[in-house]
Design an enzyme around this catalytic site. Structure first.
Site, PDB file in Angstrom:
ATOM      1  N   GLY A 105     -40.135 -25.459 -21.760  1.00 38.99           N
ATOM      2  CA  GLY A 105     -40.867 -26.562 -22.391  1.00 38.99           C
ATOM      3  C   GLY A 105     -40.289 -27.835 -21.798  1.00 38.99           C
ATOM      4  O   GLY A 105     -39.088 -27.870 -21.492  1.00 38.99           O
ATOM      5  N   THR A 159     -39.184 -30.848 -22.607  1.00 40.87           N
ATOM      6  CA  THR A 159     -37.944 -31.475 -23.093  1.00 40.87           C
ATOM      7  C   THR A 159     -36.752 -30.533 -22.993  1.00 40.87           C
ATOM      8  O   THR A 159     -35.623 -30.968 -22.764  1.00 40.87           O
ATOM      9  CB  THR A 159     -38.103 -31.916 -24.568  1.00 40.87           C
ATOM     10  OG1 THR A 159     -38.751 -30.851 -25.289  1.00 40.87           O
ATOM     11  CG2 THR A 159     -38.917 -33.197 -24.670  1.00 40.87           C
ATOM     12  N   ASN A 218     -36.488 -28.215 -20.580  1.00 46.23           N
ATOM     13  CA  ASN A 218     -36.167 -28.185 -19.151  1.00 46.23           C
ATOM     14  C   ASN A 218     -35.291 -29.378 -18.772  1.00 46.23           C
ATOM     15  O   ASN A 218     -34.315 -29.251 -18.034  1.00 46.23           O
ATOM     16  CB  ASN A 218     -37.443 -28.227 -18.296  1.00 46.23           C
ATOM     17  CG  ASN A 218     -38.412 -27.098 -18.621  1.00 46.23           C
ATOM     18  OD1 ASN A 218     -38.028 -26.113 -19.235  1.00 46.23           O
ATOM     19  ND2 ASN A 218     -39.665 -27.255 -18.236  1.00 46.23           N
ATOM     20  N   TYR A 270     -52.318 -20.841 -24.036  1.00 47.35           N
ATOM     21  CA  TYR A 270     -51.321 -21.293 -25.024  1.00 47.35           C
ATOM     22  C   TYR A 270     -51.642 -20.791 -26.427  1.00 47.35           C
ATOM     23  O   TYR A 270     -52.795 -20.771 -26.829  1.00 47.35           O
ATOM     24  CB  TYR A 270     -51.295 -22.830 -25.088  1.00 47.35           C
ATOM     25  CG  TYR A 270     -50.738 -23.487 -23.857  1.00 47.35           C
ATOM     26  CD1 TYR A 270     -49.370 -23.737 -23.741  1.00 47.35           C
ATOM     27  CD2 TYR A 270     -51.575 -23.865 -22.813  1.00 47.35           C
ATOM     28  CE1 TYR A 270     -48.857 -24.341 -22.616  1.00 47.35           C
ATOM     29  CE2 TYR A 270     -51.068 -24.481 -21.674  1.00 47.35           C
ATOM     30  CZ  TYR A 270     -49.714 -24.715 -21.579  1.00 47.35           C
ATOM     31  OH  TYR A 270     -49.200 -25.315 -20.463  1.00 47.35           O
ATOM     32  N   TRP A 271     -50.600 -20.419 -27.155  1.00 55.12           N
ATOM     33  CA  TRP A 271     -50.705 -20.145 -28.591  1.00 55.12           C
ATOM     34  C   TRP A 271     -49.627 -21.007 -29.250  1.00 55.12           C
ATOM     35  O   TRP A 271     -48.448 -20.618 -29.295  1.00 55.12           O
ATOM     36  CB  TRP A 271     -50.421 -18.675 -28.890  1.00 55.12           C
ATOM     37  CG  TRP A 271     -51.452 -17.733 -28.366  1.00 55.12           C
ATOM     38  CD1 TRP A 271     -52.498 -17.207 -29.053  1.00 55.12           C
ATOM     39  CD2 TRP A 271     -51.522 -17.167 -27.045  1.00 55.12           C
ATOM     40  NE1 TRP A 271     -53.222 -16.364 -28.238  1.00 55.12           N
ATOM     41  CE2 TRP A 271     -52.647 -16.327 -27.007  1.00 55.12           C
ATOM     42  CE3 TRP A 271     -50.743 -17.310 -25.880  1.00 55.12           C
ATOM     43  CZ2 TRP A 271     -53.011 -15.619 -25.854  1.00 55.12           C
ATOM     44  CZ3 TRP A 271     -51.109 -16.610 -24.741  1.00 55.12           C
ATOM     45  CH2 TRP A 271     -52.237 -15.773 -24.738  1.00 55.12           C
ATOM     46  N   ASN A 300     -45.718 -37.897 -19.942  1.00 55.80           N
ATOM     47  CA  ASN A 300     -46.157 -36.515 -19.685  1.00 55.80           C
ATOM     48  C   ASN A 300     -47.520 -36.231 -20.317  1.00 55.80           C
ATOM     49  O   ASN A 300     -47.669 -35.326 -21.148  1.00 55.80           O
ATOM     50  CB  ASN A 300     -45.106 -35.559 -20.261  1.00 55.80           C
ATOM     51  CG  ASN A 300     -44.699 -34.530 -19.223  1.00 55.80           C
ATOM     52  OD1 ASN A 300     -45.404 -34.327 -18.241  1.00 55.80           O
ATOM     53  ND2 ASN A 300     -43.562 -33.890 -19.451  1.00 55.80           N
ATOM     54  N   ALA A 321     -40.997 -30.063 -11.863  1.00 61.01           N
ATOM     55  CA  ALA A 321     -40.586 -31.095 -10.889  1.00 61.01           C
ATOM     56  C   ALA A 321     -40.167 -32.356 -11.639  1.00 61.01           C
ATOM     57  O   ALA A 321     -39.060 -32.880 -11.439  1.00 61.01           O
ATOM     58  CB  ALA A 321     -41.733 -31.413  -9.927  1.00 61.01           C
ATOM     59  N   ASP A 329     -39.555 -32.718 -14.902  1.00 63.30           N
ATOM     60  CA  ASP A 329     -38.502 -32.481 -15.911  1.00 63.30           C
ATOM     61  C   ASP A 329     -37.124 -32.413 -15.247  1.00 63.30           C
ATOM     62  O   ASP A 329     -36.139 -32.948 -15.771  1.00 63.30           O
ATOM     63  CB  ASP A 329     -38.737 -31.152 -16.647  1.00 63.30           C
ATOM     64  CG  ASP A 329     -40.138 -31.051 -17.234  1.00 63.30           C
ATOM     65  OD1 ASP A 329     -40.753 -32.105 -17.490  1.00 63.30           O
ATOM     66  OD2 ASP A 329     -40.612 -29.912 -17.434  1.00 63.30           O
TER      67      ASP A 329
HETATM   68  P1  ADP Z   1     -44.657 -34.239 -12.598  1.00 62.03           P
HETATM   69  O1  ADP Z   1     -44.281 -32.855 -12.179  1.00 62.03           O
HETATM   70  O2  ADP Z   1     -44.057 -34.623 -13.893  1.00 62.03           O
HETATM   71  O3  ADP Z   1     -46.120 -34.554 -12.493  1.00 62.03           O
HETATM   72  P2  ADP Z   1     -44.240 -35.567 -10.050  1.00 62.03           P
HETATM   73  O4  ADP Z   1     -45.306 -34.730  -9.432  1.00 62.03           O
HETATM   74  O5  ADP Z   1     -44.378 -37.032  -9.896  1.00 62.03           O
HETATM   75  O6  ADP Z   1     -43.959 -35.229 -11.582  1.00 62.03           O
HETATM   76  O7  ADP Z   1     -42.878 -35.091  -9.393  1.00 62.03           O
HETATM   77  C1  ADP Z   1     -41.621 -35.411  -9.932  1.00 62.03           C
HETATM   78  C2  ADP Z   1     -40.628 -35.554  -8.808  1.00 62.03           C
HETATM   79  O8  ADP Z   1     -40.540 -34.328  -8.073  1.00 62.03           O
HETATM   80  C3  ADP Z   1     -41.036 -36.595  -7.790  1.00 62.03           C
HETATM   81  O9  ADP Z   1     -40.592 -37.877  -8.174  1.00 62.03           O
HETATM   82  C4  ADP Z   1     -40.340 -36.101  -6.533  1.00 62.03           C
HETATM   83  O10 ADP Z   1     -38.967 -36.496  -6.547  1.00 62.03           O
HETATM   84  C5  ADP Z   1     -40.383 -34.585  -6.697  1.00 62.03           C
HETATM   85  N1  ADP Z   1     -41.527 -34.007  -5.977  1.00 62.03           N
HETATM   86  C6  ADP Z   1     -42.706 -33.579  -6.498  1.00 62.03           C
HETATM   87  N2  ADP Z   1     -43.514 -33.088  -5.524  1.00 62.03           N
HETATM   88  C7  ADP Z   1     -42.829 -33.205  -4.370  1.00 62.03           C
HETATM   89  C8  ADP Z   1     -43.101 -32.867  -2.992  1.00 62.03           C
HETATM   90  N3  ADP Z   1     -44.260 -32.306  -2.620  1.00 62.03           N
HETATM   91  N4  ADP Z   1     -42.148 -33.131  -2.065  1.00 62.03           N
HETATM   92  C9  ADP Z   1     -40.963 -33.673  -2.417  1.00 62.03           C
HETATM   93  N5  ADP Z   1     -40.649 -34.018  -3.680  1.00 62.03           N
HETATM   94  C10 ADP Z   1     -41.556 -33.787  -4.649  1.00 62.03           C
END
Ligand code: ADP
Length: 311
Positions: free
Chosen positions: A29, A31, A33, A101-102, A165, A257, A259
């Protein structure tokens, strides 16, 4: 300097396809993560705690045991008779993931029902983290209870960190969603949005517009994440600071990514106060995380990817 980080939200049971019809059980989840990655990277004199509500059933016991094994404290988790944790299932079809989701009656929906409990957990913390998902699962009166405790924490000088988010499917009403996300930001001292969500839901035309909007709500510090395009920091009166993303050879799974970025950023920023350096480390961590399967990448794998020793 010792401290305590408290993350508030919902951790769910995750069921993922294993072989054939078999399912593998995990827990995740947003928060939680973030708490997991903050725990990995904060020194031992910091504690990291999770605040949610779970049931009194076996799966709730198992979830608490799992959380404790990661080093995240469970002392602020409420137990609610007759409820269970929310659950989601990941379906894999031709390499594409989709989710069911549940969670509509999950125990976590009651996490803010006891204002005194919230207050004592927040008072014992230096940094408090919550997200738009935390707000989305709560009834309007519980949102108000939580936000009033967070406003109090912000006024007392604590770090109150909010990642909007935005997940539109969790909200019934778009106007209420935008209003509540904005109220969440107003209660925070640091907001960490993802630009693509902000552009879709608030209509921001560029990152400067996202920063200006949150500044207008009285947020002092802002980190706008923009996937592979890097992050832009707006901290107090300092000029905007851009930090590029780290190189990724092959994206395996983008879950977590944002989180993992948040957890790594907060761990570094809490201990040395340099937001630019914290963002660079967080970008390297997020890049490593998306080159592995799952929301919670193990310490060993991260050490190898980041070429550091995690104490
Ligand atoms: P979320 O997953 O919350 O939508 P983002 O997609 O903006 O967030 O990604 C969060 C962070 O993960 C980014 O700021 C970056 O540091 C890293 N990131 C995400 N995708 C990539 C990518 N394709 N290449 C390199 N870093 C990435």
């Amino acid at each position: 300097m010792a401290g305590r980080l408290l993350s508030i939200g919902e951790c769910m049971v995750e069921l993922m396809q294993a072989e054939g019809d078999l399912l593998r059980k995990g827990y995740a989840g947003d928060t939680f993560n973030t708490a997991y990655y903050a725990r990995l990277f904060l020194p031992d004199d910091w504690s990291v705690d999770y605040l949610t509500a779970v049931g009194t059933d076996t799966v709730s016991d198992e979830m608490l045991a799992f959380i404790e094994k990661t080093g995240v404290g469970t002392g602020s988790i409420r137990r609610v008779e007759g409820r269970s944790p929310g659950l989601y299932m990941i379906h894999l079809k031709d390499g594409e993931r989709s989710f069911s989701y549940w969670r509509s009656v999950s125990a976590a929906k009651t996490l803010a029902d006891d204002a005194a409990h919230l207050r004592s957990a927040i008072e014992a913390s230096d940094i408090v983290v919550f997200t738009g998902i935390t707000l989305a699962i709560l009834a309007p009166s519980a949102v108000e209870t939580l936000l009033s405790e967070l406003r109090r924490a912000k006024a007392a000088g604590k770090g109150v960190v909010f990642d909007p988010n935005i997940r539109a499917r969790l909200w019934d009403d778009k106007a209420y969603m935008l209003e509540t996300i904005s109220a969440g930001a107003r209660a925070a001292s640091l907001v960490m949005p993802s630009f693509d969500d902000e552009a879709v839901h608030f209509g921001d035309t560029d990152i400067a517009a996202t920063i200006a909007r949150y500044r207008g709500l009285g947020v002092e510090n802002i980190v706008v994440k923009d996937g592979p395009n890097g992050v832009t920091l707006s901290f107090g009166d300092a000029p905007l600071h851009f930090v590029p993303s780290a190189k990724v050879d092959e994206i395996v799974d983008t879950t977590s990514a944002g989180d993992s970025f948040n957890g790594a950023f907060l761990a570094r920023y809490a201990t040395d106060g340099d937001a630019g350096k914290a963002a660079q480390f967080a970008a390297e961590t997020a890049a490593a995380v998306i080159q592995h399967h799952g929301a919670l990448v193990s310490k060993d794998k991260l050490e190898r990817s980041l070429d550091i020793e995690i104490l």
